[in-house]
Write a protein that holds these residues in place. Structure first.
Motif, PDB file in Angstrom:
ATOM      1  N   LEU A   1      -0.233  -3.251   6.681  1.00  0.00           N
ATOM      2  CA  LEU A   1      -0.424  -2.133   5.755  1.00  0.00           C
ATOM      3  C   LEU A   1      -1.381  -1.123   6.372  1.00  0.00           C
ATOM      4  CD1 LEU A   1      -0.224  -1.057   2.730  1.00  0.00           C
ATOM      5  CD2 LEU A   1      -2.249  -2.432   2.308  1.00  0.00           C
ATOM      6  N   GLU A   2      -1.077   0.159   6.191  1.00  0.00           N
ATOM      7  CA  GLU A   2      -1.995   1.222   6.569  1.00  0.00           C
ATOM      8  C   GLU A   2      -2.019   2.254   5.456  1.00  0.00           C
ATOM      9  OE1 GLU A   2      -2.777   4.816   9.798  1.00  0.00           O
ATOM     10  OE2 GLU A   2      -1.138   3.406  10.167  1.00  0.00           O
ATOM     11  N   ALA A   3      -3.212   2.686   5.094  1.00  0.00           N
ATOM     12  CA  ALA A   3      -3.374   3.724   4.078  1.00  0.00           C
ATOM     13  C   ALA A   3      -4.383   4.734   4.601  1.00  0.00           C
ATOM     14  CB  ALA A   3      -3.855   3.122   2.764  1.00  0.00           C
TER      15      ALA A   3
ATOM     16  N   HIS B   1      -8.623   5.742   7.895  1.00  0.00           N
ATOM     17  CA  HIS B   1      -7.397   4.963   8.066  1.00  0.00           C
ATOM     18  C   HIS B   1      -7.775   3.509   7.815  1.00  0.00           C
ATOM     19  CE1 HIS B   1      -4.748   8.037  10.095  1.00  0.00           C
ATOM     20  NE2 HIS B   1      -5.915   8.662   9.979  1.00  0.00           N
TER      21      HIS B   1
ATOM     22  N   GLY C   1      -2.219  -5.106  -0.954  1.00  0.00           N
ATOM     23  CA  GLY C   1      -2.609  -3.723  -1.144  1.00  0.00           C
ATOM     24  C   GLY C   1      -4.017  -3.400  -0.718  1.00  0.00           C
TER      25      GLY C   1
ATOM     26  N   GLN D   1      -7.237  -0.710  -2.021  1.00  0.00           N
ATOM     27  CA  GLN D   1      -7.700   0.148  -3.115  1.00  0.00           C
ATOM     28  C   GLN D   1      -9.186   0.401  -2.954  1.00  0.00           C
ATOM     29  OE1 GLN D   1      -6.623  -2.510  -6.338  1.00  0.00           O
ATOM     30  NE2 GLN D   1      -8.747  -3.088  -6.664  1.00  0.00           N
TER      31      GLN D   1
ATOM     32  N   ASP E   1      -7.144   7.630   3.439  1.00  0.00           N
ATOM     33  CA  ASP E   1      -7.958   8.207   2.374  1.00  0.00           C
ATOM     34  C   ASP E   1      -8.512   9.539   2.879  1.00  0.00           C
ATOM     35  OD1 ASP E   1      -9.684   8.867   0.344  1.00  0.00           O
ATOM     36  OD2 ASP E   1     -10.956   7.089   0.542  1.00  0.00           O
TER      37      ASP E   1
ATOM     38  N   TYR F   1     -13.529  -0.387   0.724  1.00  0.00           N
ATOM     39  CA  TYR F   1     -12.086  -0.515   0.492  1.00  0.00           C
ATOM     40  C   TYR F   1     -11.766  -2.000   0.348  1.00  0.00           C
ATOM     41  CZ  TYR F   1     -11.868   4.269   2.203  1.00  0.00           C
ATOM     42  OH  TYR F   1     -12.066   5.615   2.374  1.00  0.00           O
TER      43      TYR F   1
ATOM     44  N   MET G   1      -7.896   5.958  -4.759  1.00  0.00           N
ATOM     45  CA  MET G   1      -6.958   5.791  -3.656  1.00  0.00           C
ATOM     46  C   MET G   1      -6.451   4.359  -3.677  1.00  0.00           C
ATOM     47  SD  MET G   1      -7.161   4.117  -0.604  1.00  0.00           S
ATOM     48  CE  MET G   1      -6.758   4.201   1.072  1.00  0.00           C
ATOM     49  N   ALA G   2      -5.115   4.172  -3.601  1.00  0.00           N
ATOM     50  CA  ALA G   2      -4.534   2.828  -3.583  1.00  0.00           C
ATOM     51  C   ALA G   2      -3.142   2.882  -2.963  1.00  0.00           C
ATOM     52  CB  ALA G   2      -4.450   2.260  -5.003  1.00  0.00           C
ATOM     53  N   LYS G   3      -2.759   1.776  -2.342  1.00  0.00           N
ATOM     54  CA  LYS G   3      -1.418   1.626  -1.775  1.00  0.00           C
ATOM     55  C   LYS G   3      -1.066   0.148  -1.780  1.00  0.00           C
ATOM     56  CE  LYS G   3       1.381   2.622   2.298  1.00  0.00           C
ATOM     57  NZ  LYS G   3       1.385   3.225   3.650  1.00  0.00           N
ATOM     58  N   GLU G   4       0.196  -0.169  -2.117  1.00  0.00           N
ATOM     59  CA  GLU G   4       0.649  -1.554  -2.156  1.00  0.00           C
ATOM     60  C   GLU G   4       2.012  -1.677  -1.478  1.00  0.00           C
ATOM     61  OE1 GLU G   4      -1.089  -3.233  -6.367  1.00  0.00           O
ATOM     62  OE2 GLU G   4       0.894  -2.333  -6.366  1.00  0.00           O
TER      63      GLU G   4
END
Length: 157
Positions: free
Chosen positions: A125-127, A107, A69, A71, A129, A57, A79-82
């Motif tokens: 930031l938390e994403a 996470h 972000g 990704q 997957d 990641y 999977m990506a988040k910004e």
């Protein structure tokens, strides 16, 4: 090279593909945190994207778009988040990332703050997957449209 009074790893734009990875361990690694200081310069009205890689990641400070972000592999953003995060050229920032594998997936946590200031208590930031990468080499990532620098790189348990 010397930048802003410190010795740092420099990545400059060149011919060909502008993205570069610097791997810092074997691909079987897991359960670690990566932290690095990044410094972006502005050239021809462009800034680089710079960040760290944890278990495949990328957690990236995106200079041109004013975002921070996470990704997966860039050519196929499974999977990506910004979020919005304004970064300034010629300023040191610290980027930190880790991954925790839970029942619902990976996470991915990322932090960014200006170097020399206190580290924020909360993750920036938390994403999540749902199809986690359970291992992968730690590393540094850059998409170099202008000179970028790395300093104080750490990989810790």
């Amino acid at each position: 090279t010397d930048v802003d009074g410190t010795m740092a790893l420099k990545r400059s734009p060149g011919k060909g593909r502008p993205s570069t990875y610097f791997w810092l361990g074997p691909p079987e690694m897991k359960g670690y945190t990566v932290q690095a200081d990044v410094y972006m310069t502005e050239q021809k009205r462009a800034l680089p994207n710079m960040g760290v890689t944890v278990q495949r990641y990328n957690v990236i400070l995106k200079g041109n778009t004013g975002k921070f972000g996470v990704q997966t592999w860039a050519p196929h953003l499974r999977m990506a988040k910004e979020i919005k995060f304004r970064s300034n050229p010629d300023t040191w920032y610290t980027v930190k990332a880790t991954v925790k594998i839970e029942d619902d997936g990976a996470h991915v946590f990322g932090k960014v703050w200006e170097r020399g200031t206190d580290e924020p208590a909360e993750w920036t930031l938390e994403a999540i997957d749902p199809h986690p990468n359970t291992e992968g080499a730690p590393g540094l990532y850059t998409y170099t449209l202008a000179d970028g620098y790395f300093d104080n790189v750490m990989v810790t348990e």
